[in-house]
Enzyme design. Structure first.
Site, short mmCIF file in Angstrom:
data_model
loop_
_atom_site.label_atom_id
_atom_site.label_comp_id
_atom_site.label_asym_id
_atom_site.label_seq_id
_atom_site.Cartn_x
_atom_site.Cartn_y
_atom_site.Cartn_z
N CYS A 31 -5.25 3.11 13.34
CA CYS A 31 -4.72 1.69 14.18
C CYS A 31 -5.73 0.43 13.70
O CYS A 31 -7.02 0.62 13.81
CB CYS A 31 -4.71 1.94 15.45
N HIS A 81 -14.46 4.05 -0.55
CA HIS A 81 -13.56 2.74 0.01
C HIS A 81 -12.35 3.21 0.71
O HIS A 81 -11.32 2.56 0.62
CB HIS A 81 -13.20 2.11 -1.38
N CYS A 94 -7.43 -0.07 17.59
CA CYS A 94 -8.36 0.94 18.19
C CYS A 94 -8.90 1.81 17.47
O CYS A 94 -9.94 2.49 17.81
CB CYS A 94 -7.34 1.60 19.36
N SER A 111 -17.12 0.32 -13.15
CA SER A 111 -17.52 -0.77 -13.91
C SER A 111 -19.26 -1.05 -13.57
O SER A 111 -19.68 -1.80 -14.24
CB SER A 111 -16.83 -1.90 -13.50
N CYS A 151 -2.58 3.65 21.24
CA CYS A 151 -2.84 2.37 22.29
C CYS A 151 -1.56 1.64 22.46
O CYS A 151 -1.37 0.80 23.40
CB CYS A 151 -3.87 1.56 21.64
N TYR A 177 0.84 -1.12 0.13
CA TYR A 177 -0.06 0.01 0.06
C TYR A 177 0.95 1.25 0.01
O TYR A 177 0.41 2.34 -0.67
CB TYR A 177 -1.10 -0.03 1.05
N VAL A 208 -9.36 5.22 -4.06
CA VAL A 208 -8.93 5.59 -2.57
C VAL A 208 -7.82 6.76 -2.80
O VAL A 208 -7.29 7.06 -2.01
CB VAL A 208 -8.34 4.29 -2.11
N ASN A 244 -18.06 6.36 -20.14
CA ASN A 244 -17.16 5.17 -19.98
C ASN A 244 -16.93 4.77 -21.38
O ASN A 244 -17.70 4.69 -22.24
CB ASN A 244 -18.18 3.96 -19.15
N PRO A 245 -15.59 4.56 -21.53
CA PRO A 245 -15.33 3.81 -23.08
C PRO A 245 -15.95 2.49 -23.27
O PRO A 245 -16.06 2.26 -24.73
CB PRO A 245 -13.65 3.50 -22.99
#
Length: 270
Positions: free
Chosen positions: A138, A130, A141, A210, A170, A74, A114, A234-235
């Site tokens: 965290c 999303h 917590c 989609s 925490c 990520y 995102v 959209n294509p």
């Protein structure tokens, strides 16, 4: 449903819808970010992750089993996103939002992506359905965790996994990206805000999605129930095409600037 090619002139009824709308919801998906060079979620893995599919990495179980591997994947994706720029479609939505605000209306940007490309183009995003790869929390917590930007260049795959930091609140849990993983619920506040906006809208634009990822794909149906005009950009044909009033075949970076120009909406900042 009327299907149109990007090479055709924009029909006057579509132009009129855009020109007269005052309460617009723009729902964007991965195809919009892909136009900026962000690999879609299911593209081939490389380097540390070549033995895994994205679906295998984007789960709470994967993070628990190997937090460093998931965390580094990520962080690398965050660096890759930082290395690309918003495209003309992102900038057109930002211009439309500014125009409507000047006219006493609003454009609510609701995204399944995102990344932060909408924000970097100048759009105030109502809901990240999303989550966001640029924020962290965290895993135990759930408190927000401040994390510096990744040191990767976004193009070179990191040579080794990097351990996620401990939560300063925490002292026990590990930081994780504030995104929605498989088997997790969408953030209720974001989904409720998107639902309320569509129920108050007079036009819904669906861009680069989609139409198969639930429950986000069900959102345009709320507009359908109220008779709100629905326009898809959209294509390719999608899972939502059949319920659209108009389906414009093309990339958002081509279609949105043309559509706004035809409706007399300025594309420059002021």
């Amino acid at each position: 449903m009327r299907e149109l090619s990007v090479t055709e002139s924009v029909p006057e009824d579509v132009v009129t819808l855009v020109r007269e709308a005052r309460q617009v919801v723009a729902l964007s998906g991965a195809g919009m970010s892909a136009e900026s060079g962000v690999p879609t979620f299911r593209e081939v893995q490389r380097g540390l992750w070549e033995r895994f599919s994205a679906e295998e990495l984007a789960t709470p179980d994967a993070f628990e089993a190997d937090p460093a591997l998931v965390w580094t994947w990520y962080r690398w994706r965050q660096a890759l996103i930082a290395a690309v720029e918003p495209n003309p479609g992102h900038r057109a939505l930002a211009a439309w939002q500014r125009h409507l605000a000047d006219q006493g209306g609003w454009l609510a940007a609701v995204t399944q992506n995102v990344d932060d490309l909408h924000e970097r183009a100048g759009t105030d995003v109502l809901a990240h359905l999303h989550g966001s790869i640029t924020t962290h929390r965290c895993a135990d917590c759930q408190e927000p965790v401040e994390v510096p930007d990744p040191a990767y260049d976004g193009f070179t795959v990191p040579p080794e996994p990097e351990q996620p930091p401990r939560c300063p609140a925490c002292q026990e849990g590990l930081a994780r990206p504030d995104v929605v993983w498989f088997s997790e619920m969408l953030p209720a506040e974001a989904f409720d805000a998107a639902t309320a906006a569509i129920r108050a809208s007079d036009l819904v634009i669906v861009v680069g999605t989609s139409g198969i990822v639930q429950p986000a794909a069900s959102l345009p149906l709320l507009g359908l129930e109220r008779g709100v005009p629905l326009i898809e950009i959209n294509p390719e044909e999608t899972g939502l095409t059949e319920v659209m009033d108009f389906a414009i075949r093309g990339r958002s970076g081509e279609v949105l600037p043309r559509l706004l120009a035809a409706a007399g909406i300025p594309l420059d900042r002021r």
